[in-house]
Every structure is written in structure tokens, then in C-alpha cells.
Design a protein around this motif. Structure first.
Motif, PDB file in Angstrom:
ATOM      1  N   LEU A  84      -4.333  42.595   2.805  1.00 38.48           N
ATOM      2  CA  LEU A  84      -3.070  42.714   3.542  1.00 38.48           C
ATOM      3  C   LEU A  84      -3.323  43.014   5.017  1.00 38.48           C
ATOM      4  O   LEU A  84      -2.624  42.507   5.895  1.00 38.48           O
ATOM      5  CB  LEU A  84      -2.214  43.828   2.940  1.00 38.48           C
ATOM      6  CG  LEU A  84      -1.509  43.537   1.615  1.00 38.48           C
ATOM      7  CD1 LEU A  84      -0.760  44.772   1.142  1.00 38.48           C
ATOM      8  CD2 LEU A  84      -0.552  42.372   1.751  1.00 38.48           C
ATOM      9  N   SER A  85      -4.321  43.835   5.280  1.00 42.95           N
ATOM     10  CA  SER A  85      -4.657  44.196   6.651  1.00 42.95           C
ATOM     11  C   SER A  85      -5.031  42.960   7.463  1.00 42.95           C
ATOM     12  O   SER A  85      -4.527  42.737   8.564  1.00 42.95           O
ATOM     13  CB  SER A  85      -5.814  45.196   6.647  1.00 42.95           C
ATOM     14  OG  SER A  85      -6.232  45.497   7.955  1.00 42.95           O
ATOM     15  N   GLY A 128     -11.706  48.190   1.449  1.00 40.60           N
ATOM     16  CA  GLY A 128     -10.971  47.620   2.575  1.00 40.60           C
ATOM     17  C   GLY A 128     -11.845  46.744   3.455  1.00 40.60           C
ATOM     18  O   GLY A 128     -11.379  45.725   3.984  1.00 40.60           O
ATOM     19  N   ALA A 137     -10.627  42.958   4.031  1.00 40.34           N
ATOM     20  CA  ALA A 137     -10.265  42.527   5.378  1.00 40.34           C
ATOM     21  C   ALA A 137     -10.984  41.246   5.763  1.00 40.34           C
ATOM     22  O   ALA A 137     -10.430  40.394   6.470  1.00 40.34           O
ATOM     23  CB  ALA A 137     -10.576  43.629   6.385  1.00 40.34           C
ATOM     24  N   SER A 145     -11.198  49.331   7.188  1.00 40.39           N
ATOM     25  CA  SER A 145     -10.760  47.956   6.917  1.00 40.39           C
ATOM     26  C   SER A 145     -10.381  47.220   8.198  1.00 40.39           C
ATOM     27  O   SER A 145     -10.692  46.035   8.362  1.00 40.39           O
ATOM     28  CB  SER A 145      -9.586  47.947   5.930  1.00 40.39           C
ATOM     29  OG  SER A 145      -8.459  48.617   6.457  1.00 40.39           O
ATOM     30  N   THR A 146      -9.708  47.912   9.121  1.00 41.36           N
ATOM     31  CA  THR A 146      -9.300  47.247  10.357  1.00 41.36           C
ATOM     32  C   THR A 146     -10.492  46.943  11.266  1.00 41.36           C
ATOM     33  O   THR A 146     -10.517  45.908  11.937  1.00 41.36           O
ATOM     34  CB  THR A 146      -8.269  48.094  11.124  1.00 41.36           C
ATOM     35  OG1 THR A 146      -8.780  49.416  11.316  1.00 41.36           O
ATOM     36  CG2 THR A 146      -6.959  48.176  10.367  1.00 41.36           C
ATOM     37  N   VAL A 190      -7.883  52.860   6.238  1.00 48.93           N
ATOM     38  CA  VAL A 190      -7.272  52.067   7.302  1.00 48.93           C
ATOM     39  C   VAL A 190      -8.281  51.801   8.412  1.00 48.93           C
ATOM     40  O   VAL A 190      -8.422  50.668   8.896  1.00 48.93           O
ATOM     41  CB  VAL A 190      -6.028  52.791   7.864  1.00 48.93           C
ATOM     42  CG1 VAL A 190      -5.562  52.130   9.154  1.00 48.93           C
ATOM     43  CG2 VAL A 190      -4.897  52.786   6.837  1.00 48.93           C
ATOM     44  N   ALA A 214      -5.630  46.289  -0.128  1.00 44.95           N
ATOM     45  CA  ALA A 214      -5.119  46.773   1.153  1.00 44.95           C
ATOM     46  C   ALA A 214      -5.825  46.068   2.311  1.00 44.95           C
ATOM     47  O   ALA A 214      -5.196  45.747   3.326  1.00 44.95           O
ATOM     48  CB  ALA A 214      -5.319  48.285   1.255  1.00 44.95           C
ATOM     49  N   GLY A 215      -7.109  45.819   2.164  1.00 46.26           N
ATOM     50  CA  GLY A 215      -7.862  45.125   3.201  1.00 46.26           C
ATOM     51  C   GLY A 215      -7.395  43.693   3.386  1.00 46.26           C
ATOM     52  O   GLY A 215      -7.324  43.191   4.518  1.00 46.26           O
ATOM     53  N   GLY A 268      -2.951  48.870   6.059  1.00 46.24           N
ATOM     54  CA  GLY A 268      -3.141  48.978   4.619  1.00 46.24           C
ATOM     55  C   GLY A 268      -2.646  50.286   4.042  1.00 46.24           C
ATOM     56  O   GLY A 268      -2.649  50.479   2.827  1.00 46.24           O
TER      57      GLY A 268
END
Length: 286
Positions: free
Chosen positions: A22-23, A233, A237, A59-60, A56, A19-20, A30
Motif C-alpha cells: 500500500l505504501s 514493509g 514497498a 517501508s517508505t 512506516v 502495508a508496504g 502503511g
């Protein structure tokens, strides 16, 4: 329950890494991966959306910290998106807490299909992106100028509208709203996809934190699973933000569209099964 064991935590950590990535690559939070993954562990959708916001957020923040350190973040535009997104994130979280699990799943499936359309919209704007990249070549050569770029008044209103919509979706579905922000920034602000991705990612952390606060108040957050997702994440990221300048946009878009379609089918099936279960229970009660 697998989610309460070290094996389950390890699986969530791995999911958080993906997910990270993709973020960092696409300017999303994510949650599109975390929410369905949590439902596979048997977590109700409302708790899955709430818990995903932990991942989320972490990771962001990780990805944006890297973009800021290398001068690739337009923090002024990100701040506008975040400030107005925070407002409607509270509304989205409240609505999500009052919608039946089945309908939330079906709504999420529809949202994913809309996201595929928005991704196709990005592709249609590809020729416009090429023109923008040519015009901003000097800024890309000097990243520090990009990070300190101004936000003129004619950009303020579109940024506010994009932030409000993305915030509502963040609170409702446990996502950062990047899948909405990125194509809309390209469409209404004329930004290149990579600039839009970085600006979107910079805003998502604050928006996710707002939705998370509301869900925490409603006791919907599973903190240990959320932190496992978040730790993964953070690592993912960092990888995603470094890969972004090197990968083909076309390949990433195709793979992402396939990914979203698969998730949409799964969430729709989950919602239909929930509705069928509720119908059977009602018949038995009668």
C-alpha cells in the motif's frame, strides 16, 4: 501474549508486507493498516501508533530508494514536505500521548472517513490529471529530468502547508500523512497522482522518524513488533513501487476506499467499547 511469540512476529511480518505494498502504491506510510492490526493483538492505541512508525519508516525508505534509483523521485519537493512535517510530527506525538485511548480511537475513525472523502476528491480531479500528464509527457519519457525538477517559489508555500498538516497527523495517528499529502498536492500543485504519490512517499520517512523519536522518548515503542512490521514493509514497498505504473488508478481507489471504511468501523467500535468500559468502571467506583 501472542505478540511476544514467533507466530505473532510472523503475522506482523505478513501485515508489514501488505502495508508496504500500500505504501508503494499510494504514497502512504502503511500505518492505516499497522495501527488497527496492532490493536487486534491487544496493544493500546498510543503504543500501536508509536510501534507502527517503525514499520512506516522502514517501508517508505525502501520504496523511495527504488523511486530514486530509477529517477522517479522529485527529491526537492519531498525534502520541503519532510522538513516542515518533522516540526509538527513532534506536536502530534505529544498530543497523542495525552489523549485517552478511547478518544484516540474515535478520532482515528473520523480521520479515516475524511480520508475516504479525500480519495473521492482525487477522482474528481481525474480530468485535471489527464491534462497534466499530456503536458508532462516529455518529462515522463525522460525520468531523470523529473527527479531533478525544480521547486519554484509559487510551489513553496503550498508544500510547507501540506507538510505541516501531514506531520501533525503522522505523530498523532502513527501514519505517514500520505493520504493527506497526495490529494492536496494534486489540488494545489497540479501534480498527477503518480508524481504526487512518489513525492509523498519520499517525505514520509523523515516525518515518521520524527514522530518515532518522540514516542521512543516516551517509551511507547514496542521495538521487536515494530521491526517485524518494518522487515515486511521493506519487501512490500518494493512490490508496490513496481506495480504503481501498471495498475488502474480507479480500481485501486475503490478497493482502498472499502479498506478505509472497514478500518473506520473497527476503530469506532473499539473507541465506543473503551468508553463503555470506562463508564462502567466509574459506576462501580461510585
Amino acid at each position: 501474549m501472542l505478540l511476544e511469540t514467533p507466530i505473532g512476529w510472523g503475522l506482523l511480518f505478513v501485515i508489514g508486507i501488505f502495508a508496504g505494498v500500500l505504501s508503494g502504491l499510494m504514497g502512504i506510510g502503511g500505518g492505516l493498516l499497522m495501527v488497527p492490526a496492532l490493536t487486534l493483538f491487544g496493544v493500546p492505541v498510543v503504543q500501536a501508533t508509536a510501534t507502527s512508525l517503525v514499520g512506516v519508516f522502514l517501508s517508505t525508505v525502501s520504496g523511495s530508494a527504488h523511486n530514486l534509483s530509477v529517477g522517479d523521485l522529485n527529491w526537492k519537493a519531498s525534502l520541503i514536505l519532510a522538513l516542515f512535517g518533522v516540526i509538527t510530527a513532534q506536536v502530534g506525538a505529544w498530543i497523542g500521548d495525552h489523549i485517552a485511548d478511547a478518544w484516540l480511537s474515535l478520532s482515528f475513525a473520523v480521520f479515516l472517513l475524511v480520508t475516504i472523502y479525500l480519495m473521492n476528491l482525487r477522482q474528481q480531479l481525474q480530468h485535471k490529471e489527464s491534462e497534466i500528464e499530456a503536458q508532462t509527457l516529455e518529462l515522463e519519457t525522460h525520468p531523470s529530468e523529473l527527479s531533478d525538477s525544480s521547486t519554484p517559489s509559487n510551489r513553496f508555500v503550498p508544500l510547507v502547508g501540506i507538510g505541516l498538516l501531514a506531520g501533525a497527523l503522522s505523530g498523532l495517528f502513527g501514519i505517514g500523512g500520505g493520504v493527506v499529502k497526495v490529494p492536496l498536492q494534486m489540488l494545489f500543485l497540479g501534480e498527477s497522482i503518480k508524481t504526487a504519490v512518489r513525492t509523498s512517499l519520499g517525505a514520509i520517512g523523515a516525518i515518521a522518524a520524527s514522530g518515532l523519536a518522540q514516542h521512543a522518548y516516551n517509551h511507547n515503542v514496542l521495538w521487536i513488533p515494530g521491526l517485524c512490521l518494518g522487515m515486511g514493509g521493506i519487501m512490500g514497498a518494493q512490490v508496490g513501487t513496481r506495480l504503481l505504473p501498471r495498475l488502474s488508478d480507479r480500481v485501486v481507489k475503490i478497493l482502498f476506499a472499502i479498506f478505509l471504511l472497514t478500518l473506520s468501523i473497527y476503530m469506532a467500535s473499539h473507541g465506543i467499547l473503551e468508553l463503555a468500559s470506562q463508564t462502567n468502571s466509574s459506576k462501580l467506583d461510585v
